[in-house]
Motif scaffolding. Structure first.
Motif, PDB file in Angstrom:
ATOM      1  N   THR A 153      35.538  38.249  40.239  1.00  0.00           N
ATOM      2  CA  THR A 153      35.527  38.842  41.576  1.00  0.00           C
ATOM      3  C   THR A 153      36.609  39.905  41.647  1.00  0.00           C
ATOM      4  O   THR A 153      37.740  39.683  41.219  1.00  0.00           O
ATOM      5  CB  THR A 153      35.803  37.773  42.649  1.00  0.00           C
ATOM      6  OG1 THR A 153      34.792  36.765  42.571  1.00  0.00           O
ATOM      7  CG2 THR A 153      35.794  38.381  44.045  1.00  0.00           C
ATOM      8  N   TYR A 155      39.198  41.750  43.714  1.00  0.00           N
ATOM      9  CA  TYR A 155      39.929  41.592  44.967  1.00  0.00           C
ATOM     10  C   TYR A 155      40.631  42.870  45.424  1.00  0.00           C
ATOM     11  O   TYR A 155      41.316  42.860  46.457  1.00  0.00           O
ATOM     12  CB  TYR A 155      40.941  40.449  44.839  1.00  0.00           C
ATOM     13  CG  TYR A 155      40.264  39.099  44.776  1.00  0.00           C
ATOM     14  CD1 TYR A 155      39.692  38.526  45.904  1.00  0.00           C
ATOM     15  CD2 TYR A 155      40.162  38.398  43.570  1.00  0.00           C
ATOM     16  CE1 TYR A 155      39.053  37.296  45.845  1.00  0.00           C
ATOM     17  CE2 TYR A 155      39.533  37.165  43.511  1.00  0.00           C
ATOM     18  CZ  TYR A 155      38.980  36.625  44.654  1.00  0.00           C
ATOM     19  OH  TYR A 155      38.345  35.414  44.595  1.00  0.00           O
ATOM     20  N   GLU A 158      44.216  42.871  46.749  1.00  0.00           N
ATOM     21  CA  GLU A 158      44.558  42.034  47.889  1.00  0.00           C
ATOM     22  C   GLU A 158      45.461  40.876  47.460  1.00  0.00           C
ATOM     23  O   GLU A 158      45.488  40.484  46.296  1.00  0.00           O
ATOM     24  CB  GLU A 158      43.293  41.426  48.508  1.00  0.00           C
ATOM     25  CG  GLU A 158      42.422  42.365  49.301  1.00  0.00           C
ATOM     26  CD  GLU A 158      41.291  41.607  49.977  1.00  0.00           C
ATOM     27  OE1 GLU A 158      41.499  41.119  51.111  1.00  0.00           O
ATOM     28  OE2 GLU A 158      40.218  41.490  49.362  1.00  0.00           O
ATOM     29  N   VAL A 160      45.849  37.028  47.315  1.00  0.00           N
ATOM     30  CA  VAL A 160      44.861  35.956  47.199  1.00  0.00           C
ATOM     31  C   VAL A 160      45.598  34.621  47.207  1.00  0.00           C
ATOM     32  O   VAL A 160      46.701  34.510  46.658  1.00  0.00           O
ATOM     33  CB  VAL A 160      44.046  36.115  45.894  1.00  0.00           C
ATOM     34  CG1 VAL A 160      43.052  34.973  45.719  1.00  0.00           C
ATOM     35  CG2 VAL A 160      43.322  37.461  45.876  1.00  0.00           C
ATOM     36  N   ARG A 183      44.515  32.224  56.530  1.00  0.00           N
ATOM     37  CA  ARG A 183      43.107  32.619  56.636  1.00  0.00           C
ATOM     38  C   ARG A 183      42.876  34.102  56.393  1.00  0.00           C
ATOM     39  O   ARG A 183      41.740  34.530  56.168  1.00  0.00           O
ATOM     40  CB  ARG A 183      42.555  32.202  57.999  1.00  0.00           C
ATOM     41  CG  ARG A 183      42.390  30.690  58.127  1.00  0.00           C
ATOM     42  CD  ARG A 183      41.970  30.262  59.500  1.00  0.00           C
ATOM     43  NE  ARG A 183      41.967  28.800  59.610  1.00  0.00           N
ATOM     44  CZ  ARG A 183      41.902  28.131  60.752  1.00  0.00           C
ATOM     45  NH1 ARG A 183      41.811  28.800  61.902  1.00  0.00           N
ATOM     46  NH2 ARG A 183      41.920  26.811  60.758  1.00  0.00           N
ATOM     47  N   GLN A 184      43.939  34.872  56.453  1.00  0.00           N
ATOM     48  CA  GLN A 184      43.825  36.311  56.179  1.00  0.00           C
ATOM     49  C   GLN A 184      43.610  36.595  54.691  1.00  0.00           C
ATOM     50  O   GLN A 184      43.225  37.702  54.320  1.00  0.00           O
ATOM     51  CB  GLN A 184      45.087  37.015  56.656  1.00  0.00           C
ATOM     52  CG  GLN A 184      46.358  36.504  55.972  1.00  0.00           C
ATOM     53  CD  GLN A 184      47.619  37.130  56.497  1.00  0.00           C
ATOM     54  OE1 GLN A 184      47.787  38.353  56.433  1.00  0.00           O
ATOM     55  NE2 GLN A 184      48.524  36.304  57.025  1.00  0.00           N
ATOM     56  N   PRO A 186      41.844  35.855  50.946  1.00  0.00           N
ATOM     57  CA  PRO A 186      40.717  35.214  50.249  1.00  0.00           C
ATOM     58  C   PRO A 186      41.215  34.077  49.367  1.00  0.00           C
ATOM     59  O   PRO A 186      42.324  34.130  48.833  1.00  0.00           O
ATOM     60  CB  PRO A 186      40.112  36.352  49.420  1.00  0.00           C
ATOM     61  CG  PRO A 186      41.177  37.387  49.325  1.00  0.00           C
ATOM     62  CD  PRO A 186      42.021  37.259  50.551  1.00  0.00           C
ATOM     63  N   HIS A 187      40.386  33.043  49.230  1.00  0.00           N
ATOM     64  CA  HIS A 187      40.774  31.861  48.465  1.00  0.00           C
ATOM     65  C   HIS A 187      40.196  31.908  47.058  1.00  0.00           C
ATOM     66  O   HIS A 187      39.018  32.199  46.858  1.00  0.00           O
ATOM     67  CB  HIS A 187      40.291  30.592  49.172  1.00  0.00           C
ATOM     68  CG  HIS A 187      40.558  29.333  48.407  1.00  0.00           C
ATOM     69  ND1 HIS A 187      39.557  28.600  47.799  1.00  0.00           N
ATOM     70  CD2 HIS A 187      41.731  28.694  48.119  1.00  0.00           C
ATOM     71  CE1 HIS A 187      40.091  27.554  47.200  1.00  0.00           C
ATOM     72  NE2 HIS A 187      41.395  27.578  47.369  1.00  0.00           N
ATOM     73  N   LEU A 188      41.046  31.618  46.089  1.00  0.00           N
ATOM     74  CA  LEU A 188      40.622  31.513  44.691  1.00  0.00           C
ATOM     75  C   LEU A 188      41.360  30.338  44.067  1.00  0.00           C
ATOM     76  O   LEU A 188      42.484  30.469  43.586  1.00  0.00           O
ATOM     77  CB  LEU A 188      40.931  32.805  43.919  1.00  0.00           C
ATOM     78  CG  LEU A 188      40.569  32.793  42.424  1.00  0.00           C
ATOM     79  CD1 LEU A 188      39.062  32.656  42.230  1.00  0.00           C
ATOM     80  CD2 LEU A 188      41.084  34.053  41.733  1.00  0.00           C
ATOM     81  N   SER A 209      39.525  37.565  37.462  1.00  0.00           N
ATOM     82  CA  SER A 209      39.566  37.827  38.902  1.00  0.00           C
ATOM     83  C   SER A 209      40.994  38.118  39.353  1.00  0.00           C
ATOM     84  O   SER A 209      41.240  39.044  40.152  1.00  0.00           O
ATOM     85  CB  SER A 209      38.996  36.639  39.674  1.00  0.00           C
ATOM     86  OG  SER A 209      37.627  36.426  39.371  1.00  0.00           O
TER      87      SER A 209
END
Length: 297
Positions: A153, A155, A158, A160, A183-184, A186-188, A209
Motif C-alpha cells: 500500500t 501511504y 503519511e 501510519v 483515527r487521523q 491509517p492503520h497498518l 508498505s
C-alpha cells in the motif's frame, strides 16, 4: 538431518512469521527433514526423541518466568532443551529475549550448542543471573529475504499507526491504537493472531508498505524492526521489557520512547525534526552480522 523447531511463531504476526522463515533459510531447511511445534505448546518428548537437532526460538517466550507468564511457557521450553541434551542431542536457543528468568538455568545454558539473544539487556540478565555470556545478533526478521514483487500500500509519506496493546499502557489511562486520538492515521498492523480478528499480513508487504510512509507509530518489537528494515522513522511505545530500549542502547542511538498517549505526539514531533538519528540506526543495523546458523562456539 532431522531438525525440530520449538516455539514456531509463524501464525502470530508478520514479524514472527519472518523469524521462522529466516531461521529456515539460514539453516538450509530444504536440505533437512524439518518439523515444528507451534506456540504456545512445548515440544513433546516424542518430538525431541525423533530429532537429531532441537532449535528453540526464544522469541516472546523467555520472559517473566518468575511470574509464571503464559502458563510457564519459558520453563517448559527450557526443559525441552535440557531433555534434548540429556538424550545427547544437539540443541540451540536462538533469537531469544531473556527477561526476569529464574537462576536455575546456570547449569543448562553452558550445555547448549549455541545461545543467541537479540540485545544487550537480555545478555546482561543472562550473565548476571545465570553466569552465562550468550552471543548477540539482531532479531532474525531483519535478515528475512524480501519479495520485491509483493503487493503493498502506498501511504504517500503519511504517518501510519501499527498496533499498541492496552496492557502496556498506564493502568488509569488505558488506550490502544484504536483510540480516537489516532483515527487521523491509517492503520497498518502486523496481522496474525496477535490481535484478535486481525487479518494475516506478509512481512514483505508490511516492509514495502512502510517504505512509502513518513513515520510509523508502533507498540510492537517487530513493528520497530519492520520500520528499520523499511528505513522509515518510527515512534515506539514503551514495552514492559527491554527488547526495544536495549536495541537502541546497543546501537548507541538515543530516541524518545513514550510512556503515555501525550508523549507519543511529542515523540512524533521529535522524530520529524531528527531524521539523522534514525538514519544512523538504520545504517548500524544494516552493518550487523547475521546469525551464522548451527555453528557451535
Amino acid at each position: 538431518m532431522k531438525i525440530h523447531i520449538g516455539n514456531d511463531t509463524s501464525d502470530f504476526h508478520a514479524g514472527s512469521n519472518a523469524v521462522i522463515r529466516a531461521l529456515k533459510h539460514i539453516i538450509h531447511a530444504d536440505e533437512h527433514d524439518i518439523t515444528t511445534t507451534p506456540r504456545p505448546n512445548p515440544c513433546t518428548q516424542q518430538e525431541i526423541q525423533n530429532c537429531d537437532i532441537l532449535i528453540i526460538n526464544g522469541e516472546g517466550a523467555m520472559q517473566e518466568e518468575r511470574k509464571g507468564w503464559d502458563n510457564f511457557r519459558a520453563r517448559k521450553l527450557m526443559m525441552n532443551l535440557t531433555y534434548a541434551k540429556l538424550l545427547g542431542k544437539k540443541a540451540w536457543l536462538v533469537n531469544s529475549v531473556w527477561h526476569n528468568m529464574d537462576d536455575v538455568w546456570a547449569s543448562v545454558l553452558p550445555m547448549l550448542d549455541g545461545v543467541f539473544v537479540r540485545e544487550p539487556g537480555s545478555a546482561k540478565q543472562m550473565w548476571e543471573r545465570n553466569g552465562f555470556q550468550p552471543d548477540m545478533y539482531l532479531d532474525l526478521s531483519f535478515s528475512c529475504p524480501l519479495d520485491e514483487d509483493s503487493k503493498f500500500t502506498d501511504y504517500n509519506k503519511e504517518t501510519v499507526i501499527g498496533d499498541i496493546y492496552r496492557r502496556n499502557t498506564p493502568k488509569l489511562r488505558r488506550f490502544d491504537h484504536t483510540h480516537r486520538s489516532f483515527r487521523q492515521f491509517p492503520h497498518l498492523g502486523l496481522g496474525g493472531t496477535a490481535i484478535e480478528n486481525d487479518i494475516s499480513r506478509d512481512w514483505s508487504e508490511l516492509v514495502r508498505s512502510l517504505r512509502t510512509a513518513g513515520l510509523y507509530i508502533t507498540g510492537q518489537h517487530h513493528g520497530v524492526y519492520a520500520a528499520c528494515k523499511a528505513r522509515t522513522p518510527f515512534v515506539s511505545f514503551k514495552l514492559y521489557n527491554h527488547k526495544i530500549s536495549a536495541l537502541l542502547e546497543w546501537a548507541g542511538i538515543d530516541l524518545p520512547i513514550p510512556e503515555t498517549r501525550r508523549e507519543i505526539f511529542d515523540a512524533i514531533k521529535w522524530a520529524k525534526k531528527n531524521p539523522d538519528s534514525y538514519n544512523r540506526l538504520f545504517d548500524w543495523m544494516e552493518k550487523q552480522p547475521v546469525w551464522p546458523g548451527l555453528v557451535s562456539p
